[in-house]
Design a protein around this motif. Sequence first.
Motif, PDB file in Angstrom:
ATOM      1  N   UNK A  72       0.831  -1.208   0.000  1.00  0.00           N
ATOM      2  CA  UNK A  72       0.000   0.000   0.000  1.00  0.00           C
ATOM      3  C   UNK A  72       0.861   1.251   0.000  1.00  0.00           C
ATOM      4  N   UNK A  73       0.256   2.340  -0.468  1.00  0.00           N
ATOM      5  CA  UNK A  73       0.883   3.657  -0.452  1.00  0.00           C
ATOM      6  C   UNK A  73       0.042   4.574   0.424  1.00  0.00           C
ATOM      7  N   UNK A  74       0.692   5.363   1.253  1.00  0.00           N
ATOM      8  CA  UNK A  74      -0.033   6.215   2.181  1.00  0.00           C
ATOM      9  C   UNK A  74      -0.791   7.340   1.483  1.00  0.00           C
ATOM     10  N   UNK A  75      -0.475   7.634   0.216  1.00  0.00           N
ATOM     11  CA  UNK A  75      -1.209   8.662  -0.524  1.00  0.00           C
ATOM     12  C   UNK A  75      -2.238   8.063  -1.474  1.00  0.00           C
ATOM     13  N   UNK A  76      -2.441   6.778  -1.405  1.00  0.00           N
ATOM     14  CA  UNK A  76      -3.387   6.084  -2.281  1.00  0.00           C
ATOM     15  C   UNK A  76      -4.800   6.154  -1.685  1.00  0.00           C
ATOM     16  N   UNK A  77      -5.722   6.783  -2.426  1.00  0.00           N
ATOM     17  CA  UNK A  77      -7.088   6.900  -1.938  1.00  0.00           C
ATOM     18  C   UNK A  77      -7.778   5.561  -1.796  1.00  0.00           C
ATOM     19  N   UNK A  78      -7.480   4.619  -2.692  1.00  0.00           N
ATOM     20  CA  UNK A  78      -8.076   3.287  -2.610  1.00  0.00           C
ATOM     21  C   UNK A  78      -7.594   2.550  -1.362  1.00  0.00           C
ATOM     22  N   UNK A  79      -6.306   2.763  -1.023  1.00  0.00           N
ATOM     23  CA  UNK A  79      -5.752   2.143   0.186  1.00  0.00           C
ATOM     24  C   UNK A  79      -6.415   2.720   1.433  1.00  0.00           C
ATOM     25  N   UNK A  80      -6.645   4.019   1.420  1.00  0.00           N
ATOM     26  CA  UNK A  80      -7.303   4.664   2.559  1.00  0.00           C
ATOM     27  C   UNK A  80      -8.722   4.134   2.718  1.00  0.00           C
ATOM     28  N   UNK A  81      -9.411   3.926   1.607  1.00  0.00           N
ATOM     29  CA  UNK A  81     -10.775   3.400   1.680  1.00  0.00           C
ATOM     30  C   UNK A  81     -10.772   1.974   2.220  1.00  0.00           C
ATOM     31  N   UNK A  82      -9.789   1.164   1.812  1.00  0.00           N
ATOM     32  CA  UNK A  82      -9.681  -0.197   2.347  1.00  0.00           C
ATOM     33  C   UNK A  82      -9.469  -0.148   3.856  1.00  0.00           C
ATOM     34  N   UNK A  83      -8.562   0.725   4.291  1.00  0.00           N
ATOM     35  CA  UNK A  83      -8.274   0.843   5.730  1.00  0.00           C
ATOM     36  C   UNK A  83      -9.518   1.262   6.502  1.00  0.00           C
ATOM     37  N   UNK A  84     -10.305   2.156   5.926  1.00  0.00           N
ATOM     38  CA  UNK A  84     -11.467   2.703   6.621  1.00  0.00           C
ATOM     39  C   UNK A  84     -12.677   1.768   6.579  1.00  0.00           C
ATOM     40  N   UNK A  85     -12.928   1.147   5.428  1.00  0.00           N
ATOM     41  CA  UNK A  85     -14.169   0.400   5.238  1.00  0.00           C
ATOM     42  C   UNK A  85     -14.024  -1.116   5.372  1.00  0.00           C
ATOM     43  N   UNK A  86     -12.863  -1.626   5.004  1.00  0.00           N
ATOM     44  CA  UNK A  86     -12.713  -3.083   4.929  1.00  0.00           C
ATOM     45  C   UNK A  86     -11.853  -3.657   6.057  1.00  0.00           C
ATOM     46  N   UNK A  87     -10.767  -2.959   6.390  1.00  0.00           N
ATOM     47  CA  UNK A  87      -9.855  -3.505   7.399  1.00  0.00           C
ATOM     48  C   UNK A  87     -10.536  -3.776   8.744  1.00  0.00           C
ATOM     49  N   UNK A 190       6.208  -7.746  -9.647  1.00  0.00           N
ATOM     50  CA  UNK A 190       5.481  -7.079 -10.714  1.00  0.00           C
ATOM     51  C   UNK A 190       4.409  -6.121 -10.246  1.00  0.00           C
ATOM     52  N   UNK A 191       4.580  -5.534  -9.080  1.00  0.00           N
ATOM     53  CA  UNK A 191       3.560  -4.619  -8.559  1.00  0.00           C
ATOM     54  C   UNK A 191       3.676  -3.273  -9.249  1.00  0.00           C
ATOM     55  N   UNK A 192       2.553  -2.760  -9.754  1.00  0.00           N
ATOM     56  CA  UNK A 192       2.549  -1.453 -10.395  1.00  0.00           C
ATOM     57  C   UNK A 192       1.332  -0.627  -9.993  1.00  0.00           C
ATOM     58  N   UNK A 193       0.611  -1.051  -8.970  1.00  0.00           N
ATOM     59  CA  UNK A 193      -0.563  -0.316  -8.512  1.00  0.00           C
ATOM     60  C   UNK A 193      -0.846  -0.683  -7.063  1.00  0.00           C
ATOM     61  N   UNK A 194      -1.558   0.196  -6.373  1.00  0.00           N
ATOM     62  CA  UNK A 194      -1.931  -0.084  -4.990  1.00  0.00           C
ATOM     63  C   UNK A 194      -3.429   0.137  -4.813  1.00  0.00           C
ATOM     64  N   UNK A 195      -4.038  -0.623  -3.899  1.00  0.00           N
ATOM     65  CA  UNK A 195      -3.423  -1.700  -3.128  1.00  0.00           C
ATOM     66  C   UNK A 195      -3.260  -2.969  -3.964  1.00  0.00           C
TER      67      UNK A 195
END
Length: 223
Positions: A72-87, A190-195
């Motif tokens: 994950x990247x701390x500036x990734x909006x999708x990562x933030x949504x995962x942390x908030x809604x799914x984690x 081969x990671x090129x996107x987060x999360x």
Amino acid sequence: MSLTRSGATRRFLLAFAAVLCVAPFAAHAQAAKPGPAHDAGKETVDALMAAPPLPDVWLGSPDAPVTIIEYASMTCGHCARFEDEVFPILKKKYIDTGKVRYTMREFPLDPLAAAAAMLARCSGDKRQAMIELLFTQQKNWAYVDKPLEALRDVVKQTGIGPKEFDACLNNQSMFDKVSQERNIAAQKFGIDATPTFFINGDKKTGEIPPDALDGVLAPYLKK
């Protein structure tokens, strides 16, 4: 957007920007994207579980039947949504019940994300709380005119003052390890996107919606 405030933080940002130029990746690709041919395959457990440059901070039982590694990247909006809604669901229903063992590894999409990742590491045993705080407050520091100044203000809540802030961003060893972890993830997996998630070695790129979590994990719990 003005990122710099002092010579110290300017040196950090320029140094990390140079790293990105040497080993570039999709800095703004936060959604699922096709990757190299091997992306569709299953990474060996040994490769994924080999000691990374930064030590993994695991949540959950070592004996859990399912292991999840999130990049994950701390500036990734999708990562933030995962942390908030799914984690929170993942933790309560699967991690706390011994079904899942989970860790998050750093894959900064930009110098600001690298700074946030380093600050989380510099917070020691408060890292998980720092990650949650930074994701929760992401819009207040990552998408403002002076993000580093805003980031300074946010991390003050965890006891990191101005001196500690600058000392953390000038920690060369920490800087090198964050860079190495990102580069290994990009080059080896081969990671090129987060999360991006690895579930028992199987790669899944992109968000996992709350209502899809049970379906994603069910096949692994049946094995």
